[in-house]
Write an enzyme that holds these catalytic residues in place. Structure first.
Site, PDB file in Angstrom:
ATOM      1  N   HIS A 299       4.320 -19.292  27.120  1.00  0.00           N
ATOM      2  CA  HIS A 299       4.097 -17.879  27.025  1.00  0.00           C
ATOM      3  C   HIS A 299       2.702 -17.432  26.867  1.00  0.00           C
ATOM      4  CE1 HIS A 299       4.381 -13.647  25.299  1.00  0.00           C
ATOM      5  NE2 HIS A 299       5.526 -13.691  26.184  1.00  0.00           N
ATOM      6  N   ASP A 356      12.631 -15.776  28.693  1.00  0.00           N
ATOM      7  CA  ASP A 356      12.963 -15.322  30.081  1.00  0.00           C
ATOM      8  C   ASP A 356      13.761 -16.758  30.527  1.00  0.00           C
ATOM      9  OD1 ASP A 356      11.356 -13.206  30.077  1.00  0.00           O
ATOM     10  OD2 ASP A 356       9.508 -14.226  30.335  1.00  0.00           O
TER      11      ASP A 356
HETATM   12  C1  MLT Z   1       7.449  -8.924  26.440  1.00  0.00           C
HETATM   13  O1  MLT Z   1       8.501  -9.041  25.713  1.00  0.00           O
HETATM   14  O2  MLT Z   1       7.073  -7.714  26.818  1.00  0.00           O
HETATM   15  C2  MLT Z   1       6.913 -10.089  27.163  1.00  0.00           C
HETATM   16  O3  MLT Z   1       6.884 -11.235  26.638  1.00  0.00           O
HETATM   17  C3  MLT Z   1       5.509  -9.912  27.931  1.00  0.00           C
HETATM   18  C4  MLT Z   1       4.262  -9.737  26.906  1.00  0.00           C
HETATM   19  O4  MLT Z   1       4.593  -9.838  25.694  1.00  0.00           O
HETATM   20  O5  MLT Z   1       3.320  -9.476  27.329  1.00  0.00           O
END
Ligand code: MLT
Length: 417
Positions: A299, A356
């Site tokens: 992430h 995800d």
């Molecule tokens: C989110 O939950 O919005 C995603 O992980 C994307 C992010 O945090 O940039």
């Protein structure tokens, strides 16, 4: 920059004219010389009291409450109230809030005429963004003086699941299911999605619980692409519906909300290629030469692990076991996860499956089609967007105006043809 007491109050980009004019290379490794450039006020960090996130430690809290606690003990609407109003609701506050949402699930029939104008093949996210934007037209007091903000908040929370299910039903050629307001928020959504009009739909508690967890885990994630879009659009005093519609559009992009769709598509590709998990693990390890990217691992923010992934993995296991799902794609997902978690290459690089990776697996097991995955994300993220929009307005933040650094031509002389 302040250098030896002398101030330079402009941004310096690597390779830019500014950098050439002022040799800052000697300062690169020094710290303590940076002072605030007021010109950055609209593009700099936003102050917010909603979500705390520590990417190094893998910590995520809403209004000070740990995501683990909320996901295991709270309902999605309690979390929505917490995010939007800053405190968990009392029993009375919860009753008023959730009953308000129950009363507003129906959508004006004239919105159906707008909806009917879309091609049947339209992606549900563009339908959703358009219909949310159209809500301004039906509730003009939302933009004329921004009246009744709490009522619009309740309306939007109530109607988004109804609007979301419309496009799903239509793509199937089914009549839409009107909401059944004796049902709670998540069972009502599942009823609108899956019940045949004649059927007395029974919602499986394991499925409802898994969706509750999923929506809570997606409810806010501080300043990501869609959330800062909502704040930026709202900073012009645009009303709630327009601002959230912009957030939905931002979320639609494959780099943001579309990631779990890419996971499932990747799994489908692996299946079509014979389902050899080991081959794809090797390809991921040699990404530079193979060009293969393992979607749903790692992430951008979390350097260690995505705290949402641990929770969602359990929900995925529970749902798959309860539904007795035997889907080869899901078996491939489990195989990839197991192989990666036991492979030093992935372990050393802390490349763990992220939120995800698992969310798509759950949606797939529940029978939610791939093009609805981002819609599910939008339903979950709505309270966070609302909270951020409300906070931005209450903090009286100035209108956003991202700073531009000009990189184009210098003055050129116009020569007529
Ligand atoms: C989110 O939950 O919005 C995603 O992980 C994307 C992010 O945090 O940039």
């Amino acid at each position: 920059l302040t250098v030896d007491g002398k101030s330079y109050s402009f941004p310096v980009l690597e390779g830019s004219e500014h950098e050439k004019a002022f040799d800052i290379s000697a300062l690169r490794d020094q710290t303590g010389y940076v002072t605030l450039d007021r010109g950055y006020k609209n593009t700099g960090a936003t102050q917010s009291a909603i979500t705390f996130l520590d990417g190094e430690e893998g910590i995520l809290r809403y209004r000070g409450y740990s995501i683990e606690d909320l996901a295991s003990k709270a309902s999605f609407l309690e979390v929505a109230y917490l995010l939007i109003y800053g405190e968990l609701p009392t029993a009375n506050q919860y009753e008023t809030f959730s009953n308000g949402i129950r009363r507003h699930t129906l959508v004006n029939e004239d919105m159906r005429k707008i909806f009917d104008g879309f091609p049947v093949s339209a992606h549900p996210m563009c339908v959703l963004a358009s219909l949310v934007s159209a809500m301004s037209a039906f509730y003009p007091d939302s933009y004329e003086g921004n009246k009744n903000p709490d009522l619009h908040i309740v309306r939007l929370l109530a109607k988004l699941p109804t609007l979301a299910t419309w496009s799903y039903k239509r793509a199937l050629g089914h009549p839409i299911n009107y909401p059944k307001n004796q049902l709670d928020y998540i069972p009502n959504f599942l009823h609108m999605m899956f019940a045949l009009p004649v059927e007395d739909y029974k919602v499986d508690p394991v499925v409802a619980e898994a969706l509750n967890v999923l929506l809570i885990l997606h409810a806010d994630h501080e300043q990501n692409c869609s959330t800062s879009t909502v704040r930026l659009v709202g900073s012009s005093q645009a009303n709630l519906y327009s601002s959230i519609s912009a957030g939905i559009s931002a979320l639609w992009g494959p780099l943001h909300g579309g990631a779990n769709q890419e996971v499932i598509e990747m799994l489908e590709d692996i299946k079509a290629d014979g389902g050899d998990v080991g081959k794809y693990i090797d390809m991921a390890k040699n990404a530079k030469t193979t060009g293969f990217r393992l979607f749903g691992f790692g992430h951008r923010v979390y350097k260690n692990f995505d705290p949402r992934a641990k929770i969602i993995k359990k929900a995925a296991d529970d749902v798959l076991a309860k539904l007795g799902v035997n889907d080869p794609v899901l078996e491939i997902a489990k195989g990839l996860e197991e192989a990666a978690l036991n492979d030093p290459y992935f372990v050393q690089r802390k490349l763990y499956p992220n939120v995800d990776f698992y969310s798509g697996i759950i949606y797939r097991a529940l029978g939610i089609p791939t093009n609805m995955f981002t819609v599910m994300f939008a339903i979950g993220r709505l309270p966070g967007w609302i909270a951020q929009w409300k906070e931005m307005r209450e903090q009286k933040e100035p209108i956003g105006r991202p700073r531009q650094i000009y990189t184009g031509a210098t003055l050129r002389e116009f020569v007529p043809l």
